[in-house]
Design a protein around this motif. Structure first.
Motif, PDB file in Angstrom:
ATOM      1  N   VAL A 298      -1.689  -1.013  -3.854  1.00  0.00           N
ATOM      2  CA  VAL A 298      -2.983  -0.563  -3.322  1.00  0.00           C
ATOM      3  C   VAL A 298      -2.896   0.921  -2.972  1.00  0.00           C
ATOM      4  CG1 VAL A 298      -4.770  -1.020  -1.601  1.00  0.00           C
ATOM      5  CG2 VAL A 298      -3.233  -2.881  -2.312  1.00  0.00           C
TER       6      VAL A 298
ATOM      7  N   PHE B 134      -9.214  -8.376   1.432  1.00  0.00           N
ATOM      8  CA  PHE B 134      -8.428  -9.244   0.556  1.00  0.00           C
ATOM      9  C   PHE B 134      -8.767 -10.706   0.821  1.00  0.00           C
ATOM     10  CE2 PHE B 134      -4.839 -11.997  -0.252  1.00  0.00           C
ATOM     11  CZ  PHE B 134      -4.437 -11.634  -1.535  1.00  0.00           C
TER      12      PHE B 134
ATOM     13  N   SER C  18      -8.487   4.640   5.164  1.00  0.00           N
ATOM     14  CA  SER C  18      -7.888   3.383   4.694  1.00  0.00           C
ATOM     15  C   SER C  18      -7.036   2.778   5.810  1.00  0.00           C
ATOM     16  CB  SER C  18      -6.999   3.654   3.478  1.00  0.00           C
ATOM     17  OG  SER C  18      -7.741   4.241   2.449  1.00  0.00           O
TER      18      SER C  18
ATOM     19  N   TRP D 159      -4.680  -2.919  -7.281  1.00  0.00           N
ATOM     20  CA  TRP D 159      -5.910  -3.339  -6.589  1.00  0.00           C
ATOM     21  C   TRP D 159      -6.519  -2.077  -6.003  1.00  0.00           C
ATOM     22  CZ3 TRP D 159      -6.996  -5.529  -1.198  1.00  0.00           C
ATOM     23  CH2 TRP D 159      -8.284  -6.126  -1.162  1.00  0.00           C
ATOM     24  N   ASP D 160      -7.723  -1.725  -6.420  1.00  0.00           N
ATOM     25  CA  ASP D 160      -8.319  -0.424  -6.086  1.00  0.00           C
ATOM     26  C   ASP D 160      -9.272  -0.467  -4.892  1.00  0.00           C
ATOM     27  OD1 ASP D 160     -10.461  -1.780  -7.188  1.00  0.00           O
ATOM     28  OD2 ASP D 160     -10.925  -0.265  -8.689  1.00  0.00           O
ATOM     29  N   TRP D 161      -9.193  -1.482  -4.048  1.00  0.00           N
ATOM     30  CA  TRP D 161     -10.171  -1.635  -2.970  1.00  0.00           C
ATOM     31  C   TRP D 161     -10.228  -0.412  -2.064  1.00  0.00           C
ATOM     32  CZ3 TRP D 161     -10.501  -1.667   2.343  1.00  0.00           C
ATOM     33  CH2 TRP D 161     -11.747  -2.077   2.843  1.00  0.00           C
ATOM     34  N   GLU D 162      -9.085   0.125  -1.662  1.00  0.00           N
ATOM     35  CA  GLU D 162      -9.102   1.256  -0.719  1.00  0.00           C
ATOM     36  C   GLU D 162      -9.724   2.495  -1.347  1.00  0.00           C
ATOM     37  OE1 GLU D 162      -5.507   2.090   1.407  1.00  0.00           O
ATOM     38  OE2 GLU D 162      -5.505   0.133   2.376  1.00  0.00           O
TER      39      GLU D 162
ATOM     40  N   GLY E 163       0.818  -1.206   0.000  1.00  0.00           N
ATOM     41  CA  GLY E 163       0.000   0.000   0.000  1.00  0.00           C
ATOM     42  C   GLY E 163       0.848   1.250   0.000  1.00  0.00           C
TER      43      GLY E 163
ATOM     44  N   THR F 184      -8.246  -3.538   4.937  1.00  0.00           N
ATOM     45  CA  THR F 184      -7.838  -3.926   3.585  1.00  0.00           C
ATOM     46  C   THR F 184      -7.489  -5.409   3.550  1.00  0.00           C
ATOM     47  OG1 THR F 184      -7.008  -1.685   3.209  1.00  0.00           O
ATOM     48  CG2 THR F 184      -6.231  -3.403   1.698  1.00  0.00           C
TER      49      THR F 184
END
Length: 197
Positions: free
Chosen positions: A31, A85, A76, A66-69, A2, A81
């Protein structure tokens, strides 16, 4: 791995590639932080930082965005996170890649025990810091047996310096991938003069 990625630079990308090789990882997901709780607001928007990360990993096998945050509302936190995952990729074992400068502060993070339980650590040496010994890891509250040390030299590049270079209209060659520099100029990020189409 990240980060604010404001902007993503060759130091980030080379650390990711070195970690992948050193720890024998199948893939490193970069991330971008949506709203980093420990830093003031990012200079570029989350969407711009995400796009720069996408451009940065292009053509680098084993690296992906990976754009999750960025999609997640609210601050965040790494523990959240990692839980996300594990939900999205239950068959994969997560590793968290950190520079030693960040790893030694892990006890000050939100839910540090959860972070250390949810993922094994890959600790990357940082320019200007001694390599972490097992004693230093223990003193930081990290179980040395759950850490892979990747003490390979990575470029000493700082996002602050890159932003200053962009604002001054100077070349970012050797600091960021060419596609990222083009994007910064096209969007006029960090005070860079916009490129005319």
């Amino acid at each position: 791995m990240g980060g604010t990625f404001d902007p993503i630079h060759l130091g980030h990308l080379e650390a990711a590639e070195a970690s992948r090789e050193c720890a024998g990882l199948d893939q490193v997901l970069l991330v971008p932080a949506g709203r980093p709780p420990h830093k003031r607001g990012a200079h570029a928007s989350a969407e711009d930082r995400m796009e720069m990360t996408r451009l940065g990993v292009q053509g680098r096998p084993g690296l992906a965005l990976w754009d999750w945050e960025v999609r997640h509302e609210g601050p965040s936190y790494t523990a959240q996170t990692l839980r996300a995952f594990r939900q999205e990729r239950p068959r994969d074992e997560p590793f968290l890649i950190l520079g030693w400068d960040a790893a030694r502060e892990i006890r000050s993070w939100h839910e540090p025990d959860q972070v250390l339980e949810l993922a094994r650590l890959v600790v990357v040496g940082r320019p200007g810091l001694d390599s972490p010994s097992p004693e230093a890891l223990s003193a930081a509250g990290i179980e040395p047996r759950r850490v892979t040390l990747c003490l390979i030299g990575t470029p000493d590049v700082a996002a602050t310096f890159i932003r200053r270079q962009a604002a001054a209209g100077k070349s970012l060659a050797g600091l960021v991938p060419e596609a990222v520099e083009d994007y910064i100029r096209r969007r006029g990020l960090y005070g860079a003069a916009r490129l005319r189409a």
